[in-house]
Design an enzyme around this catalytic site. Structure first.
Site, mmCIF file in Angstrom:
data_model
loop_
_atom_site.group_PDB
_atom_site.id
_atom_site.type_symbol
_atom_site.label_atom_id
_atom_site.label_comp_id
_atom_site.label_asym_id
_atom_site.label_seq_id
_atom_site.Cartn_x
_atom_site.Cartn_y
_atom_site.Cartn_z
ATOM 1 N N ARG A 170 36.690 2.330 29.104
ATOM 2 C CA ARG A 170 35.748 3.264 27.842
ATOM 3 C C ARG A 170 34.546 2.813 27.744
ATOM 4 O O ARG A 170 33.698 3.746 27.788
ATOM 5 C CB ARG A 170 36.807 3.155 26.723
ATOM 6 C CG ARG A 170 36.274 3.773 25.591
ATOM 7 C CD ARG A 170 35.902 5.125 25.836
ATOM 8 N NE ARG A 170 37.033 6.065 26.523
ATOM 9 C CZ ARG A 170 36.759 6.929 27.202
ATOM 10 N NH1 ARG A 170 35.402 7.626 27.507
ATOM 11 N NH2 ARG A 170 37.742 7.729 27.905
ATOM 12 N N LYS B 270 13.502 10.494 20.145
ATOM 13 C CA LYS B 270 14.454 11.201 19.282
ATOM 14 C C LYS B 270 15.854 10.534 20.288
ATOM 15 O O LYS B 270 16.648 11.258 20.780
ATOM 16 C CB LYS B 270 14.749 12.314 19.097
ATOM 17 C CG LYS B 270 13.668 12.887 17.979
ATOM 18 C CD LYS B 270 13.547 14.412 17.884
ATOM 19 C CE LYS B 270 12.391 14.603 16.946
ATOM 20 N NZ LYS B 270 12.364 16.217 16.547
ATOM 21 N N LYS C 190 0.681 12.324 14.009
ATOM 22 C CA LYS C 190 1.270 13.220 13.417
ATOM 23 C C LYS C 190 0.890 13.783 12.337
ATOM 24 O O LYS C 190 -0.274 13.324 11.626
ATOM 25 C CB LYS C 190 2.688 12.701 13.364
ATOM 26 C CG LYS C 190 3.142 12.127 14.672
ATOM 27 C CD LYS C 190 3.912 13.306 15.592
ATOM 28 C CE LYS C 190 5.041 13.614 15.169
ATOM 29 N NZ LYS C 190 5.631 14.782 16.119
ATOM 30 N N GLU D 266 -1.472 15.768 16.849
ATOM 31 C CA GLU D 266 -0.692 16.870 16.566
ATOM 32 C C GLU D 266 -1.358 17.874 15.668
ATOM 33 O O GLU D 266 -2.045 17.411 14.721
ATOM 34 C CB GLU D 266 0.724 16.383 15.876
ATOM 35 C CG GLU D 266 1.482 17.685 15.571
ATOM 36 C CD GLU D 266 2.830 17.069 14.673
ATOM 37 O OE1 GLU D 266 3.531 16.682 14.995
ATOM 38 O OE2 GLU D 266 2.602 17.373 13.191
ATOM 39 N N ASP E 75 2.170 22.058 17.606
ATOM 40 C CA ASP E 75 3.509 21.966 16.988
ATOM 41 C C ASP E 75 3.946 23.188 16.086
ATOM 42 O O ASP E 75 3.192 23.774 15.451
ATOM 43 C CB ASP E 75 3.200 20.814 15.673
ATOM 44 C CG ASP E 75 4.619 20.775 15.001
ATOM 45 O OD1 ASP E 75 5.545 20.601 15.590
ATOM 46 O OD2 ASP E 75 4.492 20.717 13.771
#
Length: 283
Positions: free
Chosen positions: A102, A137, A169, A199, A220
């Site tokens: 597994r 992410k 950002k 960004e 963005d």
């Protein structure tokens, strides 16, 4: 040819996953049902078509419990396979193989799923200049593996962490007061090998950023029209990255605006696990 990750990087991840599954007493089902000296031959088979990534996870999971087991790959990393394809043969202690099953399949299926979804995005932009890249992410603890899977699917990697590139950002911009001031500070801080990306969320911010010579500008959630205008404005002076809610339905149109890079968080946070099973064939 995909260069596999060194075992040195993969083994600790596999070992931690095995420890989580074996718990405090080990595989009591295997111990209850299978003699200690029993042997098993089995095949890892793909139940669905996709792209191979992460065979070393299975090999290392089994080797951790039976160092004498033989693991024979039948497919290569980055290979596109169809349902029913045998990915690898294994022979070794039956308890070890079933106890590692597994853990190995969880990692292999996850990485193959990421590679498969990445390939879908890469194929969707074929014929344009745009490259498909991932984001940060990723699943905590699995970043190296998941970004490797993106490469197996034909994609490229964005920064691996907070320390290998400067990416300004929207919240950084707010804290600095403006796009221009944020880029100015970043350029003054960065070493000669460190790239600076910023960004922007409007063509006005794009113009402001250009005045401070960043290496990359991230568009963005731009409309297609504004992306195309940004390509005209920059005229190749800076790498343009499109980002924000990119899907397989929208990625082709984004690529056709002329941007250089399209970052897709879904590659790692929304990939469907590839269904792979272990089938025992004898002892």
């Amino acid at each position: 040819m995909i260069e596999p990750l060194p075992d040195l990087l993969v083994a600790p991840i596999v070992r931690a996953a095995l420890a989580e599954d074996l718990g405090r007493a080990g595989d009591i089902t295997a111990m209850a049902c299978i003699p200690a000296d029993a042997r098993l031959t089995a095949v890892f088979n793909a139940r669905r078509g996709g792209v191979v990534a992460g065979l070393s996870c299975v090999r290392l999971a089994i080797a951790e419990l039976d160092p004498t087991a033989t693991f024979t790959p039948m497919a290569t990393e980055g290979q596109t396979i169809s349902a029913g394809t045998a990915l690898a043969h294994v022979n070794g202690a039956a308890r070890a193989i079933l106890s590692a099953e597994r853990t190995g399949l969880n990692l292999l299926g996850r990485l193959c799923g990421i590679a498969t979804l990445t390939q879908d995005f890469v194929h969707a932009v074929k014929g344009t200049q745009a490259r498909i890249t991932d984001t940060r992410k990723t699943t905590p603890g699995l970043r190296a593996l998941e970004k490797y899977a993106v490469r197996c699917g034909g994609g490229t990697n964005h920064r691996f962490g907070l320390d290998d590139a400067i990416l300004i950002k929207d919240n950084h911009v707010v804290a600095c007061g403006s796009v221009g001031e944020a880029v100015r500070r970043a350029k003054a801080f960065a070493g000669h090998l460190v790239k600076v990306e910023v960004e922007v969320d409007s063509l006005l911010q794009l113009q402001e950023a250009l005045g401070h010579d960043p290496d990359v500008i991230m568009l963005d959630n731009f409309t297609l029209e504004d992306m195309a205008e940004a390509v005209k404005i920059t005229a190749g002076r800076v790498v343009l990255e499109a980002s924000g809610g990119v899907t397989l339905d929208t990625v082709r149109a984004i690529a056709e605006t002329g941007v250089d890079v399209i970052s897709v968080g879904a590659l790692t946070h929304s990939a469907r696990v590839l269904d792979i099973g272990l089938d025992a064939v004898g002892n």
